[in-house]
Design a protein around this motif. Structure first.
Motif, mmCIF file in Angstrom:
data_model
loop_
_atom_site.group_PDB
_atom_site.id
_atom_site.type_symbol
_atom_site.label_atom_id
_atom_site.label_comp_id
_atom_site.label_asym_id
_atom_site.label_seq_id
_atom_site.Cartn_x
_atom_site.Cartn_y
_atom_site.Cartn_z
ATOM 1 N N UNK A 1 0.858 -1.185 0.000
ATOM 2 C CA UNK A 1 0.000 0.000 0.000
ATOM 3 C C UNK A 1 0.898 1.240 0.000
ATOM 4 N N UNK A 2 0.481 2.257 -0.713
ATOM 5 C CA UNK A 2 1.230 3.512 -0.680
ATOM 6 C C UNK A 2 1.162 4.121 0.721
ATOM 7 N N UNK A 3 2.283 4.646 1.187
ATOM 8 C CA UNK A 3 2.307 5.294 2.499
ATOM 9 C C UNK A 3 1.263 6.410 2.561
ATOM 10 N N UNK A 4 1.151 7.202 1.482
ATOM 11 C CA UNK A 4 0.210 8.317 1.490
ATOM 12 C C UNK A 4 -1.221 7.838 1.700
ATOM 13 N N UNK B 1 1.704 11.074 9.503
ATOM 14 C CA UNK B 1 2.729 11.564 8.584
ATOM 15 C C UNK B 1 4.074 11.567 9.298
ATOM 16 N N UNK B 2 5.081 10.976 8.675
ATOM 17 C CA UNK B 2 6.412 10.908 9.270
ATOM 18 C C UNK B 2 6.618 9.772 10.254
ATOM 19 N N UNK B 3 5.572 8.982 10.504
ATOM 20 C CA UNK B 3 5.697 7.861 11.439
ATOM 21 C C UNK B 3 6.620 6.794 10.859
ATOM 22 N N UNK B 4 7.323 6.090 11.724
ATOM 23 C CA UNK B 4 8.278 5.069 11.296
ATOM 24 C C UNK B 4 7.571 3.940 10.548
ATOM 25 N N UNK B 5 8.354 3.210 9.749
ATOM 26 C CA UNK B 5 7.823 2.063 9.024
ATOM 27 C C UNK B 5 7.251 1.047 10.011
ATOM 28 N N UNK B 6 6.018 0.588 9.789
ATOM 29 C CA UNK B 6 5.419 -0.374 10.732
ATOM 30 C C UNK B 6 6.236 -1.655 10.823
ATOM 31 N N UNK C 1 8.092 4.839 -1.731
ATOM 32 C CA UNK C 1 6.815 5.368 -1.284
ATOM 33 C C UNK C 1 5.770 4.305 -0.966
ATOM 34 N N UNK C 2 6.159 3.026 -1.021
ATOM 35 C CA UNK C 2 5.244 1.918 -0.748
ATOM 36 C C UNK C 2 5.628 1.233 0.550
ATOM 37 N N UNK C 3 4.619 0.756 1.276
ATOM 38 C CA UNK C 3 4.812 -0.129 2.418
ATOM 39 C C UNK C 3 4.376 -1.514 1.987
#
Length: 592
Positions: free
Chosen positions: A374-377, A387-392, A400-402
């Motif tokens: 999923x896109x971070x946005x 916004x700006x939170x660390x990668x889960x 730009x993708x998680x």
């Protein structure tokens, strides 16, 4: 400021009570005053003992105006529930409480009106029986008479305690649900509504949903007072620049740009209030009432496809109403505002299984796991990630993708297999084309291919595609033998290129020769002319022995070749700046 809504059966004295508390008449229309019945939303406010303000959104009690009622209830966190002491619990009281319960409203005060005409103790006992098991069970009750004034002071105190106990609004960007829109001479368009989350300032740009227009806030009023900014929860009036009242009707929302999931399709968890969900329903969210289609997904989930987009976040509660019957069909909790298409056989069943892993609490790791990628946005807009939170945890972030770690490893392993398989099946083109790799891996974005390749140091991606570092072209044995004969011939006579007929007779096709040239075994010139890779430098050395400048004819004789070969070879020397032209006839060898 605090904002609460009224609720209760028609003609149980809601508007009269608000007028007694505030000194303001909430019924705005002459028709409402003539009929003695609230038809549309009304607004009034009063000061509290602690100096704060309490604003009321007065809703209609008649079932014919249920859509207006829900528009007033939707954005508001608390309720003044009105039950007449001389009539008790009625059908619309139950319907309003059902809606409030479905929305999860837990804060309120029960006002037992007309206490001078009835039996408030009996009315309270009956009301508590009906409220048991709902989100409003146990709320404070106050007998009151708006006519005699009995209990007004006690009700005001109860409302003060209610306001003090209200939790802060959700930590979300600005969203204002519009309930009125009109034009003011000399000012332009003005909208009013409940600012349920966030804050808005003069000069801010806001996005209008569903139109998508961006407009500026020229001015702000709260409770008839101009202010520079307003914070949730509050009743506000915004003067907007660059938009007409008809462009922001009731049900529109003004939101912080790019901070909300604006969507016309969402997957929701369903708490059905009727035996069977309708195929067509009206979604009530905030002040919006949007028709849409309902597709069940398993036992307690559904896909909603709406007639127009709404701004939502994961975990939000909304109502579904069957347009063909009275009352609430279901409560809905948003699970995914960006759901995947259901196109393959069995997709709905698989989707239901995936949704079972979502709680509606916007847990970043779970959101990534269910989606795969999923896109971070999108997660930020959906409210699952700040916004700006660390990668889960359990996710990989690239381009730009998680991406769920298991999905990433599957892509990683599959890429290596695909590259090897492609090289085995395409010996003349061992590089797996990038577009083909994206399609075969099922990547949602071609930008993910490059970081995948970087994670495999034995692979490289270049103009030839994705291939192993040491990968080279492999020709069939009989083709390689023919190529060796051509190279031997050119070694003896460097500029005596084979004719096309000779190449064909030897079994060397354009594809084979092109692959060999790409590999560096041959130099390819226009006109299907193939020479050794150092032919240009060799020719320059031979021509340097001629008197300078020289003609093409002199060059042809010195190189012992034909005009067919000499002319494109000389053009190649010009391109490499090994020769320079004097005019159309003469050249000389460049010494620099």
């Amino acid at each position: 400021m605090h904002v609460i809504t009224t609720a209760g059966h028609v003609d149980h004295g809601k508007s009269t009570l608000i007028c007694a508390l505030t000194g303001m008449e909430p019924d705005r229309w002459a028709e409402e005053r003539r009929r003695g019945m609230t038809i549309d939303l009304g607004y009034a406010w009063t000061g509290l003992d602690d100096g704060d303000s309490l604003a009321f959104v007065d809703v209609p009690g008649h079932r014919k105006f249920l859509s207006n009622t829900l528009a007033g209830m939707g954005p508001v966190p608390a309720v003044l529930l009105v039950v007449a002491s001389d009539e008790g619990w009625r059908r619309q009281t139950a319907e309003h409480v059902e809606a409030l319960d479905a929305l999860g409203v837990r804060h309120g005060v029960l006002a037992l009106t007309r206490a001078d005409l009835g039996y408030p103790e009996l009315a309270e006992e009956e009301a508590r029986d009906h409220l048991a098991g709902t989100s409003l069970a146990g709320i404070e009750a106050v007998p009151v008479s708006a006519v005699t004034g009995t209990g007004l002071s006690e009700l005001r105190s109860a409302l003060g305690r209610l306001a003090a106990a209200l939790p802060p609004p959700p930590d979300r960007p600005a969203r204002l649900w519009v309930d009125r829109s009109f034009s003011v001479r000399g000012a332009g368009t003005v909208v009013t509504g409940t600012l349920a989350t966030g804050s808005v300032r003069v000069g801010d740009e806001v996005e209008v949903v569903p139109s998508g227009a961006r407009v500026r806030v020229r001015g702000i009023e709260t409770l008839k007072r101009p202010v520079d900014e307003a914070h949730a929860v509050a009743r506000v009036a915004l003067n907007l620049r660059g938009v007409k009242p008809s462009d922001v009707p009731r049900g529109s929302a003004l939101v912080a740009p790019d901070q909300w999931a604006v969507t016309d399709s969402m997957d929701v968890r369903i708490d059905a209030r009727i035996e069977r969900l309708p195929a067509q329903a009206i979604l009530h969210l905030g002040s919006a009432a949007v028709p849409g289609r309902v597709r069940p997904l398993g036992d307690d989930a559904a896909r909603l496809v709406l007639a127009r987009p709404v701004p939502v976040r994961i975990g939000e509660r909304a109502l579904l109403r069957d347009p063909g019957r009275v009352g609430i069909a279901a409560a809905a909790v948003v699970l995914d505002p960006f759901p995947p298409a259901l196109v393959r056989r069995g997709a709905a069943r698989l989707r239901a299984r995936a949704l079972a892993g979502l709680s509606g609490a916007a847990e970043p790791a779970a959101e990534v796991r269910v989606r795969g990628a999923v896109r971070r946005t999108r997660l930020v807009r959906a409210g699952a990630l700040a916004a700006g939170e660390a990668t889960p945890a359990g996710a990989v972030e690239e381009a730009g993708w998680l991406v769920d770690a298991e999905v990433w490893e599957r892509w990683h392993d599959e890429l290596g297999r695909l590259v090897e398989d492609w090289a085995a099946r395409h010996p003349l083109r061992p590089g797996l084309p990038g577009a083909t790799a994206v399609r075969l891996l099922g990547l949602p974005d071609e930008a993910l291919l490059a970081p995948l390749v970087r994670r495999r140091p034995e692979l490289v991606a270049d103009g030839e595609g994705v291939h192993h570092q040491e990968a080279g072209l492999t020709l069939p044995p009989e083709v390689q033998q023919a190529l060796d004969r051509l190279v031997a011939h050119l070694t003896d006579r460097p500029f005596a290129a084979w004719e096309l007929a000779e190449l064909t007779a030897a079994g060397l096709t354009e594809r084979h020769l092109g692959a060999s040239a790409k590999r560096g075994d041959l130099l390819k010139l226009p006109g299907a002319i193939y020479l050794l890779p150092d032919a240009a430098e060799h020719a320059a050395a031979v021509l340097a022995e001629l008197p300078q400048p020289f003609t093409a004819g002199q060059a042809r004789q010195a190189l012992a070749t034909t005009r067919r070969v000499a002319l494109p070879l000389l053009e190649e020397l010009d391109r490499r700046r090994l020769t320079r032209r004097v005019d159309t006839q003469l050249r000389f060898i460049s010494r620099t």
